[in-house]
Enzyme design. Structure first.
Site, PDB file in Angstrom:
ATOM      1  N   ASP A 167       0.834  -1.200   0.000  1.00  0.00           N
ATOM      2  CA  ASP A 167       0.000   0.000   0.000  1.00  0.00           C
ATOM      3  C   ASP A 167       0.871   1.253   0.000  1.00  0.00           C
ATOM      4  O   ASP A 167       1.826   1.366   0.775  1.00  0.00           O
ATOM      5  CB  ASP A 167      -0.898  -0.009   1.242  1.00  0.00           C
ATOM      6  CG  ASP A 167      -1.766   1.230   1.333  1.00  0.00           C
ATOM      7  OD1 ASP A 167      -2.616   1.408   0.440  1.00  0.00           O
ATOM      8  OD2 ASP A 167      -1.572   2.018   2.276  1.00  0.00           O
TER       9      ASP A 167
ATOM     10  N   GLU B  98       0.922  -1.201  -5.662  1.00  0.00           N
ATOM     11  CA  GLU B  98      -0.228  -0.315  -5.780  1.00  0.00           C
ATOM     12  C   GLU B  98       0.348   1.081  -5.931  1.00  0.00           C
ATOM     13  O   GLU B  98       0.651   1.753  -4.958  1.00  0.00           O
ATOM     14  CB  GLU B  98      -1.130  -0.420  -4.544  1.00  0.00           C
ATOM     15  CG  GLU B  98      -2.403   0.403  -4.625  1.00  0.00           C
ATOM     16  CD  GLU B  98      -2.342   1.718  -3.847  1.00  0.00           C
ATOM     17  OE1 GLU B  98      -3.341   2.453  -3.878  1.00  0.00           O
ATOM     18  OE2 GLU B  98      -1.311   2.008  -3.221  1.00  0.00           O
TER      19      GLU B  98
END
Length: 643
Positions: free
Chosen positions: A286, A328
């Site tokens: 993330d 991501e």
């Protein structure tokens, strides 16, 4: 300096100092073998970042101790999986792969109930399940779970860590890989490290970026962008208990970790290995673009960010080599590509494809999609895209302005158009979305909404217009048909397979009303499942259409480990590409993004006049003519088996 020599010399010193008593003899030998293979790379990555610190050697020794502990705590079942995947490193590139991303509470209620949904997942063909953040997090707003208070504790609402372990084992037994989020850029301000920092613990204050006044933060701010300007301005938050300013890129309650401190790298490595040993087959990194801060820059996509990710990867190769990283990075397409490598992130979300599929629906033109994919789709054969149409987050228009400019498209104006179109502010738009993160100064925003609502189904149902309903269903199937066939792992966002519409009830929840992404974070309801089974309902057409395409995908190797060539045609309304596997099987995919009939010159795609191909979607044969005819919003999968 000769880092290879220094690395081997350092390892010879470190090994006798490690406590390897927790390792069985076979594991001890395996650990030492993997160290010999990967320590040199690990050392060379960390040396430029940390070697100037007086206690570098101490932290390096602690890191190796953490890796030994991680291997000792890895179950025999997971070690067996490691061995299998090392022998079959392309396991994630097979045609049977299908992902789904779910919030545990929205999809099933809790972890135990989610385990009971495994038959449903198998009925769809899901082989990869991404559980959105399920760790302990602050009550109320926690950025959808991305403010982690404890990586080793499940949010009590969802169950406990034993429930997660049991689920992970059950998923593996059913051929479903588990994907968890690795939220490693920040913790919540309630994490024990943050609590200690608030209380004045100097060791843990070094785990974050904490400043006595705004002098240094203001110097950084000159080059930083604001991620959520509608929530608060700037990237730093004053913490009253410690009387310090804390770096908080995303929200006031999310404290950025200080990776210039080797103790932070070691601590996060230990948390990473804990998650790997729970049974995660892949970890989604993330906010990976933000992990390294450098004064005078925008603190995104810095070279040391890549070095740190590669170093984390080395740690996995030593302690849990069957685990993959998924990037991501919702950044410029050129930057996205830099994270994709067998030694960095083996999997990567494909935000460019996602954004430009929606762009093509809005414009009915594919010039930007084709040009962008021709430039950016090709990646290492050791890696794979994770292709998606919608996710838990907003849609940002992350296309390359240079590519757009070469086509005569002004990037700023075009993004404004797309935002207007998908929030229903553009006259004639079929979409019903919600603006997110709208900047009052620039007017910029991003877009939220369920896939079906953005594709026009919500508006069509409200107008009780049969033709518009049929068009919306075709758009949904068109988008999915592309991600199912273009190469990589297709990822469904839970609810999309049922054609769920926007849920506006979040506006009545004080913990959610400020975050419009909750409009598409929809709970799975029995009524949605019932609609997907009801003959004549648009939801049934979506569900059955997706299942039929997935059955064809699973049955043909050309959908798996195969090459992808993005093709040009003489019709700007069509998107075309060719897949070819090692056996010589070929698949031409042609998508009409227009609500009108279209045609193209067959020879431009390499289709032979008079040749008969099987359309795997309609299961009918198609004989090629000089100009191939396409119905409105039609998708063709033209298959030619090897001779």
């Amino acid at each position: 300096m000769q880092t290879d020599y220094e690395a081997s010399k350092t390892l010879l010193r470190l090994l006798p100092e490690l406590d390897l008593s927790s390792l069985k003899a076979a594991d001890k030998a395996l650990f030492e073998k993997r160290l010999e293979a990967h320590f040199g790379e690990l050392f060379s990555l960390l040396f430029p970042i940390y070697s100037h610190q007086y206690d570098w050697y101490f932290h390096l020794r602690q890191l190796l101790q953490n890796l030994a502990t991680g291997l000792s705590e890895r179950s025999s079942k997971l070690k067996k999986s490691d061995k299998q995947r090392l022998h079959h490193p392309d396991w994630f590139k097979q045609q049977h792969m299908l992902g789904m991303a779910v919030y545990v509470d929205l999809f099933a209620g809790n972890l135990s109930k989610l385990q009971a949904q495994i038959p449903y997942l198998k009925s769809l063909g899901v082989t990869y399940l991404h559980l959105m953040p399920l760790y302990d997090a602050p009550a109320g707003d926690s950025d959808g779970g991305y403010a982690v208070s404890d990586y080793r504790k499940v949010n009590p609402v969802l169950g406990n860590m034993q429930d997660l372990k049991t689920l992970a084992s059950a998923l593996e037994d059913n051929g479903i890989s588990l994907v968890l989020d690795f939220v490693f850029n920040h913790t919540s301000d309630e994490h024990r490290w943050a609590d200690a920092a608030k209380q004045g613990d100097r060791e843990y204050q070094q785990f974050y970026y904490m400043f006595d006044d705004k002098t240094v933060p203001d110097q950084y701010e000159h080059n930083l962008r604001e991620i959520f300007p509608q929530i608060r301005r700037g990237n730093f938050t004053f913490e009253p208990l410690s009387q310090k300013w804390v770096w908080t890129t995303f929200n006031n309650f999310q404290w950025d970790l200080n990776y210039s401190n080797p103790a932070v790298f070691n601590a996060i490595t230990a948390e990473m290995l804990f998650l790997a040993n729970i049974g995660a087959d892949a970890l989604r990194l993330d906010a990976l673009a933000f992990i390294w801060k450098e004064l005078g820059t925008d603190c995104e996509n810095r070279p040391f960010a890549h070095a740190l990710i590669r170093a984390f990867n080395c740690c996995l190769k030593i302690a849990a080599p069957g685990v993959l990283f998924k990037s991501e990075a919702i950044v410029h397409p050129d930057q996205v590509l830099k994270y994709i490598d067998k030694d960095e992130c083996q999997l990567s979300y494909n935000p460019l494809l996602m954004a430009l599929l929606w762009n093509s629906l809005a414009t009915r033109k594919t010039r930007l999609l084709t040009a962008s994919m021709q430039k950016s789709f090709a990646i290492s054969d050791d890696c794979a895209w994770v292709n998606y149409v919608r996710c838990h987050d907003d849609i940002g228009w992350t296309f390359d302005d240079a590519v757009a400019g070469s086509l005569g498209i002004n990037g700023y104006d075009h993004r404004h158009f797309l935002n207007q179109f998908y929030t229903g502010r553009f006259d004639g738009s079929f979409a019903q979305g919600v603006a997110f993160g709208e900047n009052d100064v620039t007017g910029d925003c991003r877009v939220c909404g369920s896939l079906a609502s953005l594709a026009g189904l919500e508006q069509a149902i409200e107008n009780q217009d049969t033709a518009l309903i049929q068009a919306a269903v075709k758009r949904v199937l068109l988008l999915h048909g592309i991600i199912f066939s273009i190469g990589g792992i297709p990822l469904l966002y839970a609810g999309d397979e049922l054609g769920v519409l926007n849920d506006y009830s979040y506006r009545d929840d004080l913990a959610k009303v400020h975050d419009d992404r909750w409009v598409h974070r929809v709970a799975l309801r029995q009524s949605d499942i019932d609609l997907s089974l009801q003959p004549g309902a648009p939801q049934q057409a979506i569900a059955s259409g997706l299942k039929e395409m997935l059955a064809q995908r699973k049955a043909h190797t050309v959908f798996g480990h195969a090459s992808t060539q993005i093709l040009s045609s003489d019709n700007q309304h069509l998107f075309c590409f060719l897949r070819e596997d090692q056996a010589g099987n070929k698949l031409w995919v042609i998508a009409n993004f227009s609500e009108g009939s279209q045609s193209l010159a067959s020879h431009m795609l390499g289709l032979a006049k008079g040749q008969v191909y099987k359309n795997l979607i309609s299961k009918q044969n198609v004989e090629v003519t000089p100009r191939l005819q396409m119905a409105p919003l039609q998708l063709l999968w033209l298959y030619q088996p090897s001779a």
